[in-house]
Every structure is written in C-alpha cells, then in structure tokens.
Design a protein around this motif. Structure first.
Motif, short mmCIF file in Angstrom:
data_model
loop_
_atom_site.label_atom_id
_atom_site.label_comp_id
_atom_site.label_asym_id
_atom_site.label_seq_id
_atom_site.Cartn_x
_atom_site.Cartn_y
_atom_site.Cartn_z
N SER A 1 23.38 4.28 -21.72
CA SER A 1 22.54 5.34 -22.85
C SER A 1 23.72 5.86 -23.78
CB SER A 1 21.73 6.08 -22.33
OG SER A 1 22.02 6.98 -21.64
N VAL A 2 24.87 5.65 -23.77
CA VAL A 2 25.91 6.59 -24.31
C VAL A 2 26.02 6.43 -25.96
CG1 VAL A 2 27.85 4.81 -24.31
CG2 VAL A 2 28.42 7.31 -24.49
N VAL A 3 25.44 5.47 -26.45
CA VAL A 3 25.58 5.05 -27.64
C VAL A 3 24.35 5.95 -28.29
CG1 VAL A 3 25.21 3.46 -29.86
CG2 VAL A 3 26.42 2.81 -27.68
N GLN A 4 24.77 6.70 -29.30
CA GLN A 4 23.79 7.95 -29.95
C GLN A 4 23.24 7.40 -31.08
OE1 GLN A 4 22.67 10.80 -28.49
NE2 GLN A 4 23.63 9.66 -26.77
N ASN A 5 24.01 6.67 -31.99
CA ASN A 5 23.45 6.07 -33.28
C ASN A 5 24.41 4.77 -33.71
OD1 ASN A 5 22.92 5.35 -36.16
ND2 ASN A 5 23.36 7.58 -36.82
N ASP A 6 23.50 3.67 -33.65
CA ASP A 6 24.25 2.39 -33.79
C ASP A 6 24.45 1.97 -34.85
OD1 ASP A 6 21.77 1.57 -34.20
OD2 ASP A 6 21.61 0.13 -33.02
N ALA A 7 23.90 2.66 -36.10
CA ALA A 7 23.90 2.64 -37.49
C ALA A 7 25.38 3.02 -37.96
CB ALA A 7 22.89 3.48 -38.28
N HIS A 8 26.01 3.73 -37.26
CA HIS A 8 27.14 4.46 -37.64
C HIS A 8 28.10 3.14 -37.47
CE1 HIS A 8 30.57 7.02 -38.04
NE2 HIS A 8 31.16 6.89 -36.86
N GLY A 9 28.31 2.84 -36.03
CA GLY A 9 29.17 1.79 -35.64
C GLY A 9 28.96 0.49 -36.27
N ASP A 10 27.53 0.01 -36.32
CA ASP A 10 27.22 -1.28 -37.01
C ASP A 10 27.82 -1.38 -38.61
OD1 ASP A 10 26.21 -2.02 -34.71
OD2 ASP A 10 24.18 -1.81 -35.35
N MET A 11 27.73 -0.22 -39.17
CA MET A 11 28.03 -0.18 -40.64
C MET A 11 29.68 -0.56 -40.65
SD MET A 11 28.04 2.58 -43.58
CE MET A 11 28.64 2.18 -45.06
N ILE A 12 30.42 0.13 -39.99
CA ILE A 12 31.87 0.08 -40.04
C ILE A 12 32.11 -1.32 -39.64
CG2 ILE A 12 33.88 0.80 -38.60
CD1 ILE A 12 32.40 3.35 -38.45
N VAL A 13 31.66 -2.16 -38.54
CA VAL A 13 31.87 -3.25 -38.30
C VAL A 13 31.51 -4.43 -39.36
CG1 VAL A 13 31.44 -5.40 -36.74
CG2 VAL A 13 32.08 -2.82 -35.83
N GLU A 14 30.18 -3.98 -40.00
CA GLU A 14 29.77 -5.08 -40.91
C GLU A 14 30.33 -4.99 -42.27
OE1 GLU A 14 25.81 -4.11 -41.34
OE2 GLU A 14 25.05 -4.62 -39.14
N VAL A 15 31.01 -3.71 -42.50
CA VAL A 15 31.79 -3.76 -43.70
C VAL A 15 33.19 -4.47 -43.40
CG1 VAL A 15 33.34 -2.02 -45.09
CG2 VAL A 15 30.96 -1.58 -44.68
N SER A 16 33.75 -4.16 -42.38
CA SER A 16 35.03 -4.93 -41.97
C SER A 16 35.07 -6.19 -42.13
CB SER A 16 35.50 -4.26 -40.54
OG SER A 16 35.87 -2.90 -40.49
N SER A 17 33.61 -6.79 -41.45
CA SER A 17 33.40 -8.42 -41.44
C SER A 17 33.28 -8.81 -42.76
CB SER A 17 32.33 -8.55 -40.77
OG SER A 17 31.76 -9.96 -40.60
N ALA A 18 32.70 -8.21 -43.74
CA ALA A 18 32.54 -8.27 -45.27
C ALA A 18 33.55 -8.82 -46.03
CB ALA A 18 31.61 -7.77 -45.85
N ILE A 19 34.92 -7.97 -45.45
CA ILE A 19 36.25 -8.00 -46.01
C ILE A 19 36.71 -9.43 -45.58
CG2 ILE A 19 38.50 -7.03 -46.18
CD1 ILE A 19 36.97 -4.48 -46.58
N TYR A 20 36.78 -9.38 -43.97
CA TYR A 20 37.27 -10.48 -43.42
C TYR A 20 36.83 -11.87 -43.92
CZ TYR A 20 38.24 -13.61 -39.20
OH TYR A 20 38.44 -14.49 -38.31
N ARG A 21 35.42 -12.08 -43.56
CA ARG A 21 34.69 -13.14 -44.13
C ARG A 21 34.32 -13.36 -45.46
NH1 ARG A 21 29.75 -14.21 -41.23
NH2 ARG A 21 29.28 -12.04 -41.51
#
Length: 441
Positions: free
Chosen positions: A312-332
C-alpha cells in the motif's frame, strides 16, 4: 525511436518516488524501459526507497535494470528522460519556510507567499546544476521537472536556459482536480478534454468537455456548491488537504465563472486561511508525521519481507501516472493533451510573453504545442499580472543577487502586501537560508 529507454529519477528519497516507480513498472506498454536509476544526495533516505524499488522491479519488471546512487559522475550517461523532483534543504527548511512567516502573522506555505519564495530561490542553484550535469552527458535528454515551487523554478530555468527546448515543467494538481471531478460525476477523467489557463498553482478550468462535447463545468460547479468537494484519493489524504478541497465551494460561491485551482484559496482568503493555520504545527509537520511515516514504514516492511505484492506504499498514483504518460507522449509522439507550463508568447492575449503560463497543450516528440487561450477578463488578468510580477522579481533577485528586487517581490505578493512586513520577513529568511541563497546586496 529507441526500442527501450533509460530513465533517471532525481530526488530518489522523495516519498512520491514509490508511486513513480510503480507507474514505471505498470506502464511498460507505453514507456518501455531498459534502465532506471534513482539519484539523490541523501543516501539514507534514498536507500529506503531504493530497496523497495529493487524488489518492485524484480517482481514486476525483471527485464529492467534498476539501481540507485549518490554518485552523479555517470548517472546521466545515455539517458532519455530525467524525472526531477528535488527538495533543497529537506523538510527542515520547509518547516522554516512555513513557520517564519506565520510567526509574523503572514501565511507560510510550501509554494505560496514568503515561504514559497524562500523555497524557490533555494531550489534554483541545484536545478541549474542538474540541467548542466544532464546536458554534459546527454544533450538531447528530456528533463521532466516537477520540483516545487514549479512556477518560480520554471520561470528561473527559462531565464537561465533561454535556448533549451527539452525541459518540460509540469504539476500534478490539475490532474488531481480532473480525477476528483471524475469521482464526483462517476466517470473516467481520462476522457475529459480540459480548457485551462493561469500560472502554476494559480489557474482555472474554463471548460471540461466530455466525449459527447458537453461542457461539464456547470454541472461540477452546481454539485460542488451544493454537496462540497473532496479529492479523488480522499481516503489517503491528510486533514489539511481535505480542508483545502472543501474551500473550492467557497471560491465557487464568490467567483462562479470557472473551476479554481485549490491553491487560489490562499490568495483569495488570506485572513481566513491565516486564522486556521497553527504556527507551531504546520503542513511540514503534518507530512512528516503522516505520509512520511507511512511511506517509509511500508518501504521498510517490503524490504523485510522481500516482496512488494499487495503493498500500500503508493499514496497517489495520479502523480506517477502523469509523469509517465507525459514522457510516453513525447516518446511515442501521441499528441496527447496535458496541462503544462510554457512561455506565454501570445497564448493569453496581452499577457507578458516571457511569463510561464499553465495551459492545455498537445504533447509530442517536439514537446508541448499549447492551445490558445485568447483574452481573459480583468479580474483574472489582474490577479495573474500581480502574481507574474512577483515571480519575475523573485527570480531576478536570485539571478542578480538583488535585495531590492526580493523586497519588491514580497511587497507585491498578495500574502505579504506590505513593504515593512516584506522587509522584516525577507531579512529573517535571508538569515535562515544563508547556506542556500546567494548573498543579496
């Protein structure tokens, strides 16, 4: 396009890091990884998160090489994305940022008021060093920066690196709000098409369209005014955040045109907020005694049992998800819409071109392509102009080592707004930050 990517997380001891690591492992389909390295100057803090990360990647992404280090000499070699989230001075200095202003009857908060300026100036030397270090080893790497106070840091970086096109400054609060609207309406916020304008922690949603093209802002506004407002992850939030979201109803009662960023409560109701803040127990104390303890205790438990399954360590997946999704948008090169910080350059009509505004943009391989906002009404323009002037003067104070501009910045700040108070709090902050700030003359 590279088949797999190398990622560095700067600020590996952050309590938000487990969420980023989790997002990196679960989104391999959109951001395939070869190597992930965490880097921090605080070895003890990072080791707790790092040992959790080793177990997480071993179980969920065993083909990805994961490690953590305090040695920056080669950490940026052949890197594709640098995810940056530093806290210069740690929680001790955050506490100082909050408590010095409050001792004078001024609001102390991590990113706003005099405390926000202290943190912003303190962050800049480290941020400039990070950019230079990255560019020395990986000239084309994308730096995704979400270091607070993002408004000041973004403006400062734009001034220091005017020709830099591979730094993207982002903040997760608009995403948190969109997720919260989705929870309120019982629908998927990822299907929303938002229209947003402002400065970081100082903006408004003017429209939020659903898949059918219907504007949901009137529906959300009426619901919040009648039933109140909670964050999407309310069950994980500390009380101060629940109080913060509840204030949205007050803002919509007084200013119903647009849906406000929650941080606007400090600027619109400073007397009320000040009356409800405890100078002896501030937000930094709350974080240390709640999220900090929970995250580190859970990371240590995972390391002890040797498995992250069911953690249960993840407190707010919106934070991590946004960072990864922004990076993915650049990559793809997906051209997906995000709310990001970019130079105004005419996006908001009549607003200074060098301002780092926060707006919706299409993000792809060449970075953000912002959507035009056009003319804004005098109330919002006036608020933003004062805030922009404060942000610009604060960063010029840092760059020029100017006491006068620091004093001007705080005098303009809506949470100080008095030159004698500004001078007094500035002098106290200079003394408290003598190991971090340049000498102001």
């Amino acid at each position: 396009m590279k088949e797999k990517l190398n990622v560095v997380i700067v600020g590996g001891g952050s309590t938000w890091c487990p969420g980023i690591l989790k997002s990196l492992t679960k989104h391999q389909d959109i951001l395939p990884l070869k190597r992930v390295v965490m880097y921090d100057t605080d070895a003890d803090r990072q080791a707790v998160i790092g040992e959790f990360g080793k177990i997480l990647f071993r179980e969920e992404a065993p083909d990805v090489a994961f490690d953590y280090t305090t040695d920056k000499s080669r950490v940026y070699e052949d890197v594709d994305f640098v995810l940056c989230q530093i806290r210069t001075g740690g929680y001790d200095m955050r506490s100082t940022d909050e408590k010095i202003p409050l001792s004078m009857g001024l609001i102390g908060q991590e990113t706003v008021g005099a405390g926000g300026m202290a943190y912003g100036i303190r962050s800049m030397t480290d941020m400039i060093e990070i950019v230079n270090d990255v560019r020395a080893q990986s000239p084309e790497a994308w730096i995704i920066n979400y270091t607070n106070p993002a408004a000041l840091v973004a403006y400062g970086l734009a001034r220091v690196f005017p020709d830099e096109h591979h730094i993207l400054n982002i903040c997760d609060q608009p995403v948190n709000l969109l997720r919260s609207y989705g929870r309120l309406l019982g629908c998927d916020s990822r299907e929303f098409e938002p229209v947003y304008f402002g400065l970081n922690h100082f903006g408004w949603f003017t429209h939020i369209y659903d898949k059918a093209g219907r504007d949901l802002v009137p529906v959300i506004r009426d619901h919040v005014r009648e039933h109140g407002f909670k964050p999407a992850d309310a069950e994980q939030r500390d009380q101060s955040w629940l109080d913060t979201y509840a204030m949205v109803a007050d803002m919509l009662h007084d200013f119903p045109d647009y849906l406000p960023n929650t941080y606007l409560q400090y600027y619109l109701y400073p007397k009320y907020k000040l009356a409800h803040l405890d100078p002896a127990y501030t937000r930094s104390d709350e974080v240390i005694n709640s999220r900090e303890k929970r995250v580190f205790a859970e990371c240590r438990r995972v390391a002890q049992v040797g498995s992250a399954k069911g953690s249960s360590v993840v407190q707010n997946d919106a934070h991590g998800d946004m960072i990864v999704e922004v990076s993915s948008a650049i990559y793809r090169n997906t051209r997906q819409t995000f709310i990001v910080m970019v130079k105004n350059d005419g996006i908001i009509e009549g607003f200074p071109n060098d301002a780092m505004v926060e707006v919706a943009a299409s993000v792809g391989v060449n970075g953000p392509q912002p959507y035009a906002v056009g003319k804004i009404e005098p109330f919002y323009y006036g608020l933003m102009t004062t805030q922009y002037s404060y942000e610009r003067l604060a960063m010029e104070a840092y760059l020029e080592h100017s006491y006068e501009k620091a004093l001007q910045a705080l005098t303009l700040n809506r949470l100080v707004n008095d030159a004698k108070d500004a001078r007094e709090v500035l002098d106290k902050l200079i003394e408290a930050n003598k190991d971090y700030w340049p000498e102001l003359k």
